[in-house]
Design an enzyme around this catalytic site. Sequence first.
Site, PDB file in Angstrom:
ATOM      1  N   GLU A   1     -46.969  10.926   4.727  1.00 46.96           N
ATOM      2  CA  GLU A   1     -48.080  11.293   3.758  1.00 46.96           C
ATOM      3  C   GLU A   1     -47.587  13.157   3.987  1.00 46.96           C
ATOM      4  OE1 GLU A   1     -52.277   9.634   3.494  1.00 46.96           O
ATOM      5  OE2 GLU A   1     -52.058  11.497   4.710  1.00 46.96           O
TER       6      GLU A   1
ATOM      7  N   TYR B   1     -51.872  15.626  -3.126  1.00 47.06           N
ATOM      8  CA  TYR B   1     -51.328  14.784  -2.256  1.00 47.06           C
ATOM      9  C   TYR B   1     -50.352  14.051  -2.210  1.00 47.06           C
ATOM     10  CZ  TYR B   1     -52.015   9.852  -0.468  1.00 47.06           C
ATOM     11  OH  TYR B   1     -51.676   8.797   0.968  1.00 47.06           O
TER      12      TYR B   1
END
Length: 374
Positions: free
Chosen positions: A189, A101
């Site tokens: 992201e 992530y």
Amino acid sequence: MRLQEYQGKELFRRVGIPVADGKVAFSPPEAEEIARELGGPVVVKAQVLVGGRGKAGGIKLAQTPQEARAHAEAILNMTIKGERVRKVLVTRAVEIEREFYLSVTIDRAAKKPIVIFSAEGGMEIEELARTHPEKIVRFHVDPLLGLQAYQIRTALFQSDIAPTLMRPLSDVFFKLYQAFVQYRAQLVEINPLALSDGKLIAVDSKFIIDDDDVPVELQGWEEEELAGSPEERAAKQAGLQYVKLDGTIGIIGNGAGLVMATLDVVALKGGRPANFLDIGGGANAEVMKKALQIVCSDPNVRGLFINIFGGITRCDEVARGLVAAQRELGIRVPMVVRLTGTNEVEGRKILEAQGIIPVADMEEGAAEIVRQTS
Ligand code: GDP
Ligand code: MN
């Protein structure tokens, strides 16, 4: 404004972050055609502005062009968290060995960009913050100095990243930070950032761009096909998930599951929810104000129950946002708030001082708002 996955991936390409080849399809035959051009297994992905598409059945692997067509048939026109699917991205399937992530966002409290990384990717950051908070590393970036190599090294070292991955991961950190700056994003992201055959590749993209500061090259990228009521359109534009219902108690929460549970508990206590509103992971003062504005534009709303749970939420900031919004928007209906997370005690004090009722749990809160509005 939010970008669709395929648009975000185009920006990743421009800054040099690897993504799989793919194209958007508006119909099943188009999906089949694209799959044939790409050759080999593909993934058919619903293009909607909400996360958790995988779990909702909006992402499917196809081995053949015929299968891609069948998946597109199933996914197109599906509704995911209140959003209708009008197009799918057909993209070459990536063999994933490992998921990371990585995001860059603005920490409003510190007024600086913050980089968030986890060696455990795939699940949404709020969920990760709940289940594996120790696996998340974050650090601020001085906007004048920019992202520094030693900061990345420290973060990767803390995450037990193997030496061979240090350089390729650093490269993605720098490029994502560049995208964040260049496109004047509020959030970028990559989740998951996949390790495939020793290389890194962005399997998903998320971009939120300041509406008041959209770079020229992105003007016109905003989705035109915003359907639904004015409140629903306003919510979508703000990146919030809002569905109007016909009751009297306005509901705001973070996370679709939590909001669903809140609706249930309110109904169980004899109340009727006026809406579903999920503010997602970005529970800050500004998002809260927007959410209140949308919920309170419904004339049926006689009370509000706000249920913000846990993780990386800054409770004091949310509480201040609530108080400011209550004042600015002239909200007069009773407000019951359950707020847990960082600085929660301080958050509750701020609320109490303004006559907003803080409660410790969801059930108590639901009972209280039903009592206040009946
Ligand atoms: P989201 O559910 O909306 O966040 O959509 P993502 O694009 O992040 O996909 C969700 C999950 O589906 C990912 O975490 C992967 O595990 C899986 N997935 C998506 N694309 C691929 C792919 O090309 N190959 C493989 N193996 N898994 C994929
Ligand atoms: Mn994702």
